[in-house]
Design a protein around this motif. Structure first.
Motif, short mmCIF file in Angstrom:
data_model
loop_
_atom_site.label_atom_id
_atom_site.label_comp_id
_atom_site.label_asym_id
_atom_site.label_seq_id
_atom_site.Cartn_x
_atom_site.Cartn_y
_atom_site.Cartn_z
N GLY A 148 0.81 -1.22 0.00
CA GLY A 148 0.00 0.00 0.00
C GLY A 148 0.84 1.26 0.00
N ALA A 149 1.96 1.23 0.72
CA ALA A 149 2.82 2.41 0.79
C ALA A 149 3.54 2.69 -0.51
N ASN A 150 3.84 1.64 -1.29
CA ASN A 150 4.69 1.82 -2.48
C ASN A 150 3.92 1.69 -3.78
N ASP A 151 3.25 0.57 -3.98
CA ASP A 151 2.72 0.23 -5.30
C ASP A 151 1.50 1.03 -5.70
N VAL A 152 0.67 1.40 -4.74
CA VAL A 152 -0.59 2.07 -5.06
C VAL A 152 -0.36 3.49 -5.58
N ALA A 153 0.81 4.06 -5.28
CA ALA A 153 1.11 5.41 -5.75
C ALA A 153 1.02 5.53 -7.26
N GLY A 165 12.37 6.49 -1.76
CA GLY A 165 11.52 7.16 -2.73
C GLY A 165 11.55 6.55 -4.11
N ALA A 166 11.58 5.21 -4.20
CA ALA A 166 11.61 4.53 -5.49
C ALA A 166 10.43 3.57 -5.60
N PRO A 167 9.50 3.82 -6.53
CA PRO A 167 8.41 2.86 -6.76
C PRO A 167 8.95 1.60 -7.43
N VAL A 168 8.77 0.45 -6.81
CA VAL A 168 9.29 -0.81 -7.34
C VAL A 168 8.14 -1.79 -7.52
N SER A 169 8.42 -2.86 -8.27
CA SER A 169 7.42 -3.89 -8.53
C SER A 169 7.34 -4.85 -7.34
N THR A 170 6.16 -4.93 -6.73
CA THR A 170 6.00 -5.87 -5.63
C THR A 170 6.03 -7.31 -6.14
N VAL A 230 12.51 16.19 -17.24
CA VAL A 230 12.50 14.97 -16.44
C VAL A 230 13.71 15.01 -15.52
N ARG A 231 13.47 14.83 -14.24
CA ARG A 231 14.57 14.91 -13.28
C ARG A 231 15.41 13.65 -13.34
N ARG A 232 16.64 13.81 -13.84
CA ARG A 232 17.51 12.65 -14.06
C ARG A 232 17.85 11.93 -12.77
N ALA A 233 17.97 12.64 -11.67
CA ALA A 233 18.34 11.99 -10.42
C ALA A 233 17.27 10.97 -10.01
N HIS A 234 16.01 11.32 -10.17
CA HIS A 234 14.93 10.39 -9.84
C HIS A 234 14.92 9.21 -10.80
N VAL A 235 15.17 9.46 -12.07
CA VAL A 235 15.21 8.38 -13.06
C VAL A 235 16.29 7.38 -12.68
N ARG A 236 17.48 7.87 -12.34
CA ARG A 236 18.58 6.97 -11.99
C ARG A 236 18.25 6.15 -10.74
N THR A 237 17.67 6.82 -9.73
CA THR A 237 17.33 6.11 -8.49
C THR A 237 16.30 5.01 -8.75
N ILE A 238 15.27 5.33 -9.52
CA ILE A 238 14.19 4.37 -9.78
C ILE A 238 14.70 3.21 -10.62
N VAL A 239 15.44 3.49 -11.68
CA VAL A 239 15.94 2.42 -12.54
C VAL A 239 16.89 1.51 -11.77
N ALA A 240 17.74 2.10 -10.93
CA ALA A 240 18.65 1.29 -10.11
C ALA A 240 17.88 0.37 -9.17
N LYS A 267 4.16 9.85 0.46
CA LYS A 267 5.52 10.12 -0.02
C LYS A 267 5.71 9.66 -1.45
N LEU A 268 5.31 8.43 -1.76
CA LEU A 268 5.47 7.91 -3.11
C LEU A 268 4.46 8.52 -4.07
N ILE A 269 3.28 8.88 -3.58
CA ILE A 269 2.30 9.54 -4.44
C ILE A 269 2.86 10.86 -4.95
N ARG A 270 3.49 11.61 -4.05
CA ARG A 270 4.09 12.89 -4.48
C ARG A 270 5.26 12.65 -5.42
N MET A 271 6.04 11.62 -5.15
CA MET A 271 7.17 11.31 -6.03
C MET A 271 6.69 11.00 -7.44
N VAL A 272 5.73 10.09 -7.55
CA VAL A 272 5.24 9.68 -8.86
C VAL A 272 4.51 10.82 -9.56
#
Length: 511
Positions: free
Chosen positions: A79-84, A162-167, A477-487, A371-376
């Motif tokens: 709920g904290a991560n994926d629903v965002a 702050g990285a949305p990942v696949s559950t 597109v904020r590259r820092a967020h892209v790098r964090t999420i992809v990693a 937190k993740l809703i705002r990130m996404v």
């Protein structure tokens, strides 16, 4: 002479009182930050008590109660991560408030889990390991426990950074790691793992391309037309109808299989029927909503808001129907194995186990989801209702295409990839579009450089040429967020697998 000068005691008292006020404020701030974790722990404790009522008197009830608490912890993290991914774009586009998004998502997630959640699940997450190879039922229970704990811890860490990942990938990694620790590398279906690894690339790329194509169409057919309102009346009903047909087919195939089974052909017929009916109704809706609107982009945003809110609700329903098994599938396997003292590939999920999953996802969303809703929705790229609508539409269509082709795909990677696609397309479009340039020149638009913060949607970069450094400074597109999420995406399966293997070995040693 002042009072404080003549009364040193009063001056000292004022200082002491001031210190007390600051201490009280600091305590309040700290306490506020501990409310959510405290309520989360309370939910875990209540879950354990709830599970105890169903296992009272059983010889191995302690194992089931512990597994229920761990499953609840997993559900909180989902709920904290994926629903965002479902409501974040709508919040970022200001189509709904954060509070409204939390309410809609919680209601529809729970409804999807309880109404359409599958009553039979693959307990080993799509055939990643062979249960028979794990050995005894006791070893299988420890493997499922390790998979639950590791995947929950990994998702918790991803949420914290702050990285949305696949559950789903987290659970797959957890099951794989425990299986390797219990029975060696030969117990893993490496062909299936290869397909899942391929989905790391396929999901975001396909989602991003489809979202970019829809945004290109909206810009060309509506936004940069001289008469925006007439163009919206012509094309927006079609887009809404496509969304309705896509969601109808998607929910029929993936979300309503528990209510009634439907073939692929039947789902296509249902989707087309919803498309036709919605197209007719959307014409009436858009025409009524557009009466009296000014010929400007702000008016277009208002027309896209209602369809966007509906799409967020439908995405939440579908997510609850499909992803609740990630939280309670291993838990159901543990319950079945403990009761029957045997290992099976599929089990029926008891209603009380499904309730734990549904409640945990909703509570985790409310307590930790913002937190993740705002990130996404806000921090990857700037969204408005048109762009967020493209993201939602792309997510539904991509999952349908992947399901039809039999490809494993991540809804998280698809939705976030769609946001990437929208942002990168805007970067390219603002720099290269001749149609946009001609439209602006026709209107006589000249902008002052403002770091991409213009009120108008696509006027972030001036028409005149700028240096490469200036263009780089204004990336949309904020590259820092892209790098964090992809990693985080790339490391999800191996990290969850390694953590699960360690946990399994610890449990095996303790046992």
């Amino acid at each position: 002479m002042s009072d404080t000068a003549t009364n040193p005691r009063k001056q000292t008292l004022d200082k002491d009182l001031d210190k007390l006020v600051h201490v009280e404020e600091a305590t309040t701030t700290v306490a506020r930050g501990l409310v959510a974790p405290g309520l989360g722990l309370l939910f875990l404790a209540l879950t354990a008590i709830f599970a105890a009522t169903y296992t009272f008197g059983e010889p191995r009830a302690v194992i089931i109660i512990a597994a229920a608490a761990i499953g609840a912890y997993m559900a909180l993290n989902i709920g904290a991560n994926d629903v965002a991914n479902n409501v974040g774009p709508a919040v970022g586009a200001k189509a709904m408030t954060l509070g409204g998004a939390l309410l809609i998502a919680a209601v529809f997630e729970s409804a999807g889990a309880l109404i359409a959640g599958g009553d039979v699940v693959d307990t080993i997450s799509k055939g990643i390991i062979d249960p028979a190879a794990v050995g005894t039922p006791e070893a299988f229970v420890r493997a499922m426990m390790a998979a639950l704990i590791s995947s929950a811890l990994w998702i918790n860490l991803a949420t914290w950074i702050g990285a949305p990942v696949s559950t789903t990938h987290s659970v797959v990694g957890g099951v794989m790691g425990a299986g390797i620790a219990a029975a060696g590398f030969s117990s893993v279906d490496w062909a299936m793992m290869t397909q899942i690894a391929a989905s790391w690339v396929v999901s975001p790329v396909v989602g991003g391309v489809i979202a970019a194509l829809f945004l290109a169409f909206i810009k060309t057919a509506i936004i940069y037309q001289d008469d925006k309102i007439s163009a919206a009346r012509r094309w927006l009903p079609l887009l809404i109808a496509i969304m309705a047909g896509a969601f109808a087919a998607y929910l029929t195939l993936k979300g309503l299989k528990k209510v009634f089974p439907v073939s692929g052909t039947g789902a296509a017929i249902i989707g087309f029927a919803f498309f036709a009916v919605t197209w007719f109704l959307a014409h009436l809706f858009v025409h009524a909503q557009s009466e009296g609107l000014e010929n400007r982009n702000q008016s277009l945003r208002s027309l896209f808001k209602v369809p966007l809110v509906i799409s967020a609700a439908l995405l939440s329903f579908a997510h609850g129907a499909n992803d609740v098994a990630n939280a309670v599938g291993p838990l159901a396997a543990i319950v079945f194995t403990v009761h029957e003292s045997t290992v099976n590939t599929t089990v029926t999920i008891p209603l009380w186990v499904m309730v734990i999953g549904a409640a945990g996802i909703s509570i985790g969303l409310v307590l930790f989801g913002p937190k993740l809703i705002r990130m996404v929705g806000e921090q990857i790229t700037k969204l408005n209702p048109m762009r967020a609508f493209c993201v939602a539409l792309s997510a539904a269509i991509t999952v349908i295409i992947a399901s039809g082709l039999g490809l494993p795909i991540s809804s998280t990677h698809t939705a976030v990839g769609a946001i990437f696609g929208v942002g990168f397309f805007r970067e390219w479009y603002t720099a290269h579009s001749k149609r946009r340039r001609a439209y602006l020149e026709r209107k006589g638009v000249r902008l002052k450089a403002d770091n991409g913060a213009s009120d108008d949607d696509d006027l972030e970069i001036e028409l005149q040429k700028t240096s490469r450094e200036e263009i780089a400074r204004r990336k949309l597109v904020r590259r820092a967020h892209v790098r964090t999420i992809v990693a985080a995406w790339v490391t999800t399966v191996p990290a969850a697998a390694l953590l699960s293997a360690v946990i399994f070995l610890v449990l095996d040693f303790v046992a």
